[in-house]
Scaffold this active site. Structure first.
Site, mmCIF file in Angstrom:
data_model
loop_
_atom_site.group_PDB
_atom_site.id
_atom_site.type_symbol
_atom_site.label_atom_id
_atom_site.label_comp_id
_atom_site.label_asym_id
_atom_site.label_seq_id
_atom_site.Cartn_x
_atom_site.Cartn_y
_atom_site.Cartn_z
ATOM 1 N N LEU A 11 0.829 -1.213 0.000
ATOM 2 C CA LEU A 11 0.000 0.000 0.000
ATOM 3 C C LEU A 11 0.866 1.267 0.000
ATOM 4 C CD1 LEU A 11 -2.995 1.045 0.257
ATOM 5 C CD2 LEU A 11 -2.256 1.665 2.564
ATOM 6 N N LYS A 73 3.079 -1.889 8.995
ATOM 7 C CA LYS A 73 2.132 -2.759 9.685
ATOM 8 C C LYS A 73 1.904 -2.216 11.097
ATOM 9 C CE LYS A 73 1.799 -6.035 6.558
ATOM 10 N NZ LYS A 73 0.531 -6.311 5.873
ATOM 11 N N LYS A 179 -13.533 1.514 8.969
ATOM 12 C CA LYS A 179 -12.459 0.779 8.284
ATOM 13 C C LYS A 179 -12.083 -0.467 9.076
ATOM 14 C CE LYS A 179 -9.240 -0.320 5.407
ATOM 15 N NZ LYS A 179 -7.860 -0.037 5.405
ATOM 16 N N ASN A 247 -8.235 -8.199 -5.517
ATOM 17 C CA ASN A 247 -7.133 -8.065 -4.563
ATOM 18 C C ASN A 247 -7.142 -9.215 -3.568
ATOM 19 O OD1 ASN A 247 -4.926 -6.676 -3.421
ATOM 20 N ND2 ASN A 247 -6.224 -5.814 -1.837
ATOM 21 N N SER A 249 -6.456 -9.648 0.240
ATOM 22 C CA SER A 249 -6.341 -8.728 1.374
ATOM 23 C C SER A 249 -4.927 -8.789 1.948
ATOM 24 C CB SER A 249 -7.341 -9.105 2.466
ATOM 25 O OG SER A 249 -6.889 -10.265 3.149
ATOM 26 N N GLU A 262 -1.781 -8.643 11.045
ATOM 27 C CA GLU A 262 -2.228 -7.536 11.893
ATOM 28 C C GLU A 262 -3.457 -7.929 12.720
ATOM 29 O OE1 GLU A 262 -1.106 -3.465 9.752
ATOM 30 O OE2 GLU A 262 -2.475 -4.648 8.542
#
Ligand code: KPL
Length: 301
Positions: A11, A73, A179, A247, A249, A262
């Site tokens: 990202l 992260k 989110k 995508n 994840s 995470e």
């Protein structure tokens, strides 16, 4: 604007590479990716295909910038705060998954801290090459001081100048919970079933599990005083599943790559906040237990 990207993973590289269309960007990451970007630029393929030329380094110490974007992260946030403490930056903005990142940055730094969320999808394909797998949205709001609204607007405008869909918000806590709910729903389910995000398109058993995790997270957000409806979370999960259908994840990428996930900052956080509020979240608890179990078996815990 001079922008430092702390965390040139998938990202961070995508966002940094896109920002380099309009700004003076430096990616901070690891070799061989950094060396490849230095040699030939950053190749972005997928939603759009382009090559940009951000600067790249493995060592942020002593750097200066108008803005530092943190994309490491969640478990590496303390290290990012230590690195940033040696830098001269006007503001820091987290664009990370999970909860607790802004608190950690604010505790270690004297500069304004902004909170951000993004639903862009990306994958590091090879050193120097990131695949752009979903157009999303960036939202930025003040964390400390809480009235840094104009600064958030300037940061959102800087994203838009590079053709990244971005907006400032005064309700960043609600955004972070929204989110969080998206990540709590999509990430562990796709990681455990080893599927792309698009496999969670309803109807189907995987979509049901993801939706249930999102429903629980919305309930815990409300118990935490955040006005987040279940319908908003369901819509957000469906939007991200649709927008990032191709995508994998980040948690799926971590599991496939044999790396720590995470989970603690995502489903683990939901479970902890639920316990504090006396709420029951069996789906998040189960998903967290399965991912933790995988990490333990892989020797990562
Ligand atoms: O944040 C993401 C992640 O993978 O961590 C989403 C938005 C779900 C994209 O895959």
């Amino acid at each position: 604007m001079e922008i430092l990207i702390l965390g040139a993973g998938s990202l961070g590289s995508l966002i940094g590479g896109l920002l380099a269309r309009a700004h003076d960007v430096t990616l901070v990451g690891r070799d061989p990716h950094v060396a490849a970007v230095r040699d030939a630029g950053l190749r972005i393929t997928g939603v759009e295909t382009l090559t940009t030329h951000p600067a790249a380094t493995t060592d942020a110490s002593g750097a200066s910038a108008d803005l530092a974007l943190v994309t490491v992260k969640a478990y590496d946030t303390p290290g990012a705060a230590d690195a940033l403490a040696t830098c001269d930056v006007d503001a820091v903005c987290s664009l990370q998954n999970g909860m607790g990142n802004e608190e950690r940055l604010a505790a270690g730094l004297d500069v304004p801290v902004l909170a951000g969320t993004t639903t862009y999808g990306a994958r590091l394909a090879d050193p120097g090459h990131v695949e752009w797998l979903g157009r999303g949205r960036v939202t930025v709001g003040p964390w400390r001081p809480v009235d840094a609204v104009a600064r958030s607007e300037r940061v959102a405008a800087a994203f838009r100048a590079a053709d990244i869909d971005a907006a400032a918000t005064t309700d960043v806590r609600r955004r972070l919970w929204e989110k969080l709910a998206v990540n709590a729903a999509i990430n562990p389910v796709t990681a455990l079933a080893r599927v792309e995000n698009g496999a969670l398109t309803p109807p189907g058993a995987l979509a049901e599990v993801a939706t249930a995790a999102g429903t629980e997270t919305a309930r815990v957000a409300r118990a935490d005083g955040v006005d987040l409806s279940t319908a908003t979370v369901h819509e957000a999960v469906e939007d991200v599943v649709r927008g990032t259908a191709r995508n994998r994840s980040s948690m799926h990428q971590d599991v496939a790559g044999g790396r720590r996930t995470e989970v603690e900052a995502i489903n683990g956080y939901v479970v902890d906040r639920a316990a504090a509020a006396g709420e029951s979240v069996p789906v998040n608890r189960t998903l967290a237990a399965l991912i933790r179990g995988w990490e333990a078996g892989a020797g990562l815990r």
